[in-house]
Scaffold this motif. Structure first.
Motif, PDB file in Angstrom:
ATOM      1  N   TRP A   1      31.044  46.645  22.322  1.00  0.00           N
ATOM      2  CA  TRP A   1      30.396  46.572  23.449  1.00  0.00           C
ATOM      3  C   TRP A   1      31.088  46.223  24.077  1.00  0.00           C
ATOM      4  CZ3 TRP A   1      31.768  42.119  25.629  1.00  0.00           C
ATOM      5  CH2 TRP A   1      31.331  41.330  27.045  1.00  0.00           C
TER       6      TRP A   1
ATOM      7  N   TYR B   1      27.258  49.732  23.109  1.00  0.00           N
ATOM      8  CA  TYR B   1      26.448  48.546  21.850  1.00  0.00           C
ATOM      9  C   TYR B   1      25.703  48.106  23.077  1.00  0.00           C
ATOM     10  CZ  TYR B   1      25.127  44.861  19.135  1.00  0.00           C
ATOM     11  OH  TYR B   1      24.102  43.888  18.881  1.00  0.00           O
ATOM     12  N   ASP B   2      24.210  48.233  22.977  1.00  0.00           N
ATOM     13  CA  ASP B   2      23.876  46.922  24.004  1.00  0.00           C
ATOM     14  C   ASP B   2      22.928  46.179  23.285  1.00  0.00           C
ATOM     15  OD1 ASP B   2      22.052  45.745  25.617  1.00  0.00           O
ATOM     16  OD2 ASP B   2      21.207  47.165  26.777  1.00  0.00           O
ATOM     17  N   PRO B   3      23.024  44.858  22.469  1.00  0.00           N
ATOM     18  CA  PRO B   3      22.416  43.731  21.728  1.00  0.00           C
ATOM     19  C   PRO B   3      20.774  44.318  21.830  1.00  0.00           C
ATOM     20  CG  PRO B   3      23.676  42.708  22.886  1.00  0.00           C
ATOM     21  CD  PRO B   3      24.100  43.719  23.735  1.00  0.00           C
ATOM     22  N   ARG B   4      20.195  43.984  23.557  1.00  0.00           N
ATOM     23  CA  ARG B   4      18.942  44.372  23.036  1.00  0.00           C
ATOM     24  C   ARG B   4      18.452  45.298  22.940  1.00  0.00           C
ATOM     25  NH1 ARG B   4      20.744  42.983  29.652  1.00  0.00           N
ATOM     26  NH2 ARG B   4      21.737  45.094  29.141  1.00  0.00           N
ATOM     27  N   HIS B   5      18.794  46.564  22.921  1.00  0.00           N
ATOM     28  CA  HIS B   5      18.058  47.928  22.362  1.00  0.00           C
ATOM     29  C   HIS B   5      19.316  48.725  21.266  1.00  0.00           C
ATOM     30  CE1 HIS B   5      16.139  47.300  25.942  1.00  0.00           C
ATOM     31  NE2 HIS B   5      17.679  47.245  26.706  1.00  0.00           N
ATOM     32  N   SER B   6      20.694  48.865  20.414  1.00  0.00           N
ATOM     33  CA  SER B   6      21.135  49.039  19.703  1.00  0.00           C
ATOM     34  C   SER B   6      21.136  48.513  18.198  1.00  0.00           C
ATOM     35  CB  SER B   6      22.508  48.891  20.143  1.00  0.00           C
ATOM     36  OG  SER B   6      22.621  49.750  21.167  1.00  0.00           O
TER      37      SER B   6
ATOM     38  N   PRO C   1      21.539  46.550  15.235  1.00  0.00           N
ATOM     39  CA  PRO C   1      22.821  44.994  14.796  1.00  0.00           C
ATOM     40  C   PRO C   1      23.931  45.865  14.299  1.00  0.00           C
ATOM     41  CG  PRO C   1      21.253  44.865  13.759  1.00  0.00           C
ATOM     42  CD  PRO C   1      20.548  45.960  14.649  1.00  0.00           C
TER      43      PRO C   1
END
Length: 65
Positions: A51, A56-61, A63
């Motif tokens: 991140w 890393y994008d927690p909305r689109h990646s 996990p």
């Protein structure tokens, strides 16, 4: 007991990955933790480092690091 760690020390993302790998290895070598626990200890910091580096994008990646 006073810590000798410099709170102003700076790390690059690459250096943090190296230190995390050393931490992972140390945890495995001690034999005190199950593999699943070690993976939990390491996977969350890896996600955070991803991140920080913009990988890393927690909305689109995915996990998983």
């Amino acid at each position: 007991m006073a810590s000798s760690i410099d709170p102003e020390r700076r790390y690059t993302i690459r250096q943090l990955y190296v230190e995390l790998a050393r931490y992972h290895q140390m945890l495995e070598e001690t034999g005190h933790h199950p593999r699943s626990t070690i993976e939990t200890y390491v996977v969350h910091p890896v996600r955070f480092l991803r991140w920080l580096s913009g990988e890393y994008d927690p909305r689109h990646s995915d996990p998983w690091p």
